[in-house]
Motif scaffolding. Structure first.
Motif, PDB file in Angstrom:
ATOM      1  N   UNK A 142      -0.853  -0.943  19.464  1.00  0.00           N
ATOM      2  CA  UNK A 142      -0.083  -1.049  18.220  1.00  0.00           C
ATOM      3  C   UNK A 142       1.418  -1.013  18.502  1.00  0.00           C
ATOM      4  N   UNK A 143       1.824  -0.199  19.452  1.00  0.00           N
ATOM      5  CA  UNK A 143       3.242  -0.138  19.801  1.00  0.00           C
ATOM      6  C   UNK A 143       3.738  -1.451  20.385  1.00  0.00           C
ATOM      7  N   UNK A 144       2.898  -2.121  21.193  1.00  0.00           N
ATOM      8  CA  UNK A 144       3.300  -3.408  21.751  1.00  0.00           C
ATOM      9  C   UNK A 144       3.454  -4.452  20.647  1.00  0.00           C
ATOM     10  N   UNK A 145       2.542  -4.449  19.679  1.00  0.00           N
ATOM     11  CA  UNK A 145       2.667  -5.386  18.557  1.00  0.00           C
ATOM     12  C   UNK A 145       3.926  -5.108  17.735  1.00  0.00           C
ATOM     13  N   UNK A 146       4.224  -3.835  17.535  1.00  0.00           N
ATOM     14  CA  UNK A 146       5.441  -3.484  16.803  1.00  0.00           C
ATOM     15  C   UNK A 146       6.679  -3.929  17.569  1.00  0.00           C
ATOM     16  N   UNK A 212       4.617   0.816   6.845  1.00  0.00           N
ATOM     17  CA  UNK A 212       3.421   0.123   7.325  1.00  0.00           C
ATOM     18  C   UNK A 212       2.789   0.818   8.521  1.00  0.00           C
ATOM     19  N   UNK A 213       3.547   1.606   9.269  1.00  0.00           N
ATOM     20  CA  UNK A 213       2.997   2.272  10.449  1.00  0.00           C
ATOM     21  C   UNK A 213       1.879   3.242  10.086  1.00  0.00           C
ATOM     22  N   UNK A 214       2.063   4.175   9.121  1.00  0.00           N
ATOM     23  CA  UNK A 214       0.925   5.031   8.742  1.00  0.00           C
ATOM     24  C   UNK A 214      -0.230   4.240   8.133  1.00  0.00           C
ATOM     25  N   UNK A 215       0.076   3.184   7.374  1.00  0.00           N
ATOM     26  CA  UNK A 215      -0.992   2.356   6.813  1.00  0.00           C
ATOM     27  C   UNK A 215      -1.802   1.716   7.926  1.00  0.00           C
ATOM     28  N   UNK A 216      -1.134   1.254   8.971  1.00  0.00           N
ATOM     29  CA  UNK A 216      -1.835   0.651  10.101  1.00  0.00           C
ATOM     30  C   UNK A 216      -2.720   1.658  10.821  1.00  0.00           C
ATOM     31  N   UNK A 217      -2.283   2.913  10.878  1.00  0.00           N
ATOM     32  CA  UNK A 217      -3.077   3.934  11.567  1.00  0.00           C
ATOM     33  C   UNK A 217      -4.312   4.297  10.764  1.00  0.00           C
ATOM     34  N   UNK A 218      -4.147   4.615   9.485  1.00  0.00           N
ATOM     35  CA  UNK A 218      -5.233   5.190   8.705  1.00  0.00           C
ATOM     36  C   UNK A 218      -6.019   4.160   7.905  1.00  0.00           C
ATOM     37  N   UNK A 219      -5.605   2.905   7.923  1.00  0.00           N
ATOM     38  CA  UNK A 219      -6.435   1.812   7.433  1.00  0.00           C
ATOM     39  C   UNK A 219      -7.063   1.025   8.579  1.00  0.00           C
ATOM     40  N   UNK A 220      -6.626   1.359   9.807  1.00  0.00           N
ATOM     41  CA  UNK A 220      -7.128   0.706  11.014  1.00  0.00           C
ATOM     42  C   UNK A 220      -6.950  -0.804  10.927  1.00  0.00           C
ATOM     43  N   UNK A 223      -0.338  -4.319  12.375  1.00  0.00           N
ATOM     44  CA  UNK A 223       0.942  -3.971  11.765  1.00  0.00           C
ATOM     45  C   UNK A 223       1.393  -5.036  10.781  1.00  0.00           C
ATOM     46  N   UNK A 224       1.105  -6.306  11.059  1.00  0.00           N
ATOM     47  CA  UNK A 224       1.472  -7.360  10.122  1.00  0.00           C
ATOM     48  C   UNK A 224       0.643  -7.283   8.844  1.00  0.00           C
ATOM     49  N   UNK A 225      -0.655  -7.008   8.987  1.00  0.00           N
ATOM     50  CA  UNK A 225      -1.501  -6.833   7.801  1.00  0.00           C
ATOM     51  C   UNK A 225      -1.032  -5.648   6.970  1.00  0.00           C
ATOM     52  N   UNK A 226      -0.684  -4.560   7.633  1.00  0.00           N
ATOM     53  CA  UNK A 226      -0.191  -3.387   6.914  1.00  0.00           C
ATOM     54  C   UNK A 226       1.139  -3.678   6.229  1.00  0.00           C
ATOM     55  N   UNK A 227       1.996  -4.445   6.902  1.00  0.00           N
ATOM     56  CA  UNK A 227       3.265  -4.833   6.290  1.00  0.00           C
ATOM     57  C   UNK A 227       3.022  -5.661   5.025  1.00  0.00           C
ATOM     58  N   UNK A 228       2.073  -6.563   5.082  1.00  0.00           N
ATOM     59  CA  UNK A 228       1.733  -7.378   3.913  1.00  0.00           C
ATOM     60  C   UNK A 228       1.168  -6.525   2.788  1.00  0.00           C
ATOM     61  N   UNK A 229       0.365  -5.519   3.134  1.00  0.00           N
ATOM     62  CA  UNK A 229      -0.196  -4.623   2.114  1.00  0.00           C
ATOM     63  C   UNK A 229       0.912  -3.806   1.438  1.00  0.00           C
TER      64      UNK A 229
END
Length: 429
Positions: A142-146, A212-220, A223-229
């Protein structure tokens, strides 16, 4: 009407107090200081200036001949100058290019570590336990994608900034009759306007990425999907985000001012203490060692004091960074519908702790299974109670006592052969 960003302040303060002081753990503060250092980025620029003193032959004694420009003299100590000649033969542009490449690699590596530490920071505060190695290994992907996203955004902003300067390049470079003071002032104002606009857009994007970072962690999710959410949720409830940005701006000013005062006071105290220690060390060393060695030892003292001051300042910055991150997480917990953040201080029965929420990994049938079991159990209990009631009514309705006469007549003829034993049996029943 209450705003989530305002309500989150008290909860963030209480969580900061519990995480850092109940109980106090020194090594936990040290690990959090390391995370804050990487998350906060490079706070200082590296580099320095050398001295302008040029050494001559008189500094080496009479054994070293005078150096003639363009001529490399023979060494009095029989040292080969092959390496020096090789260094002199290297093109300075190659050295500059190599230095630039090393600097770029250093920045990329540091940025990657910083991106991973963003996830490590969130996970450490949510669980109230800091595991640097385990969490870093967990969020390397996830860090590499960020990192890739941030590099892409930075490159895009750089291209936009360069394109915004193109109309003024011809005016500033060539001797054009259009060049004048108003054109110069207008160009400077245009450049500042572009910088301010890019800074505002960058702040908004960075805020969405932080959410989006916590959303990416706890929605699994990615990071782009979480950003869109987060962006979709912003479109549905943008008023809360505007208030959140205002509160964050005010909190940043307040926290920054308080931290600045604390750091200045601490810095002055450390300088006074360091001067006293260095003076005592100089007085003691002057009686045992020579003057050059004294300054070498004092230089080591000063370096150790600088490192200690930096480490202490990073330790003192931990509560401020933790409070701001807890405020973000607490706001996100209320603002983002269906997000399950398993905080360490959340009661077990509090809604949104995992079961029945979106993103917990359970299917809809599995989520409704407890409710179905509960309804089936209530239905079976109700049927059982109705059956017992009907059996009781049936026993009362067809009880032998109701069919027997009130008092048996002496000498009566019992055609069924029933006698007093039947009465006794019915009473037992």
């Amino acid at each position: 009407m209450t705003w989530y960003a305002i309500d989150a302040i008290d909860r963030a303060f209480s969580r900061t107090k519990k995480a850092l002081l109940e109980p106090f753990d020194f090594w936990k503060w040290v690990k959090l200081a390391i995370i804050v250092f990487f998350v906060g980025g490079l706070g200082s620029s590296y580099g320095g200036q050398g001295t302008n003193y040029n050494m001559g032959s008189e500094d080496w004694g009479s054994d070293v001949p005078a150096i003639v420009p363009g001529d490399v003299p023979a060494s009095p100590y029989d040292i080969s100058w092959t390496g020096l000649g090789y260094v002199q033969s290297i093109d300075p542009l190659i050295i500059i290019a190599a230095a630039i490449i090393l600097l770029i690699l250093f920045v990329i590596v540091f940025s990657y570590i910083s991106s991973v530490m963003e996830f490590v920071f969130v996970e450490s505060l949510v669980k109230n336990e800091v595991k640097l190695r385990a969490y870093f290994k967990k969020f390397m992907g996830k860090g590499f994608n960020l990192l890739l996203i941030r590099l892409a955004i930075g490159l895009l902003f750089f291209i936009i900034f360069v394109l915004s300067l193109l109309p003024f390049v011809s005016i500033f470079v060539t001797e054009s009759p259009d060049f004048s003071v108003p054109a110069l002032v207008g160009g400077i104002l245009w450049i500042f306007g572009v910088i301010i606009l890019l800074a505002l857009v960058g702040a908004v994007i960075n805020s969405f990425l932080s959410l989006a970072i916590p959303v990416s962690i706890y929605r699994e999710t990615g990071i782009l999907t979480s950003f869109n959410m987060v962006y979709r949720n912003f479109r549905k409830n943008w008023q809360e985000i505007l208030v959140y940005w205002l509160i964050r701006f005010l909190l940043g000013i307040g926290v920054g001012f308080l931290a600045l005062i604390l750091f200045i006071v601490l810095f002055l105290v450390l300088i006074i203490v360091s001067l006293v220690i260095d003076g005592i060390a100089y007085y003691i060393l002057s009686t045992f060692v020579s003057e050059p060695l004294i300054w070498i030892i004092l230089a080591l003292f000063v370096l150790a004091e600088i490192l200690f001051t930096f480490a202490l300042l990073m330790m003192l910055s931990v509560p401020f960074a933790v409070f701001l991150k807890y405020h973000l997480l607490t706001f996100l917990e209320k603002w983002f519908d269906g997000l399950n953040i398993p905080f360490f201080d959340k009661p077990a029965g509090e809604p949104g702790t995992g079961q029945g929420e979106i993103g917990t990994g359970l299917s809809s049938s599995e989520q409704n299974l407890p409710e179905q079991n509960s309804s089936e159990q209530n239905s079976s209990e109700q049927n059982s109670s109705e059956q017992n009631s009907s059996e009781q009514n049936s026993s009362e309705r067809y009880s032998p006592e109701n069919e027997m006469p009130e008092s048996p007549r002496p000498g009566s003829d019992n055609s069924n052969g029933s006698d007093g034993s039947e009465t006794s049996a019915s009473r037992d029943f």
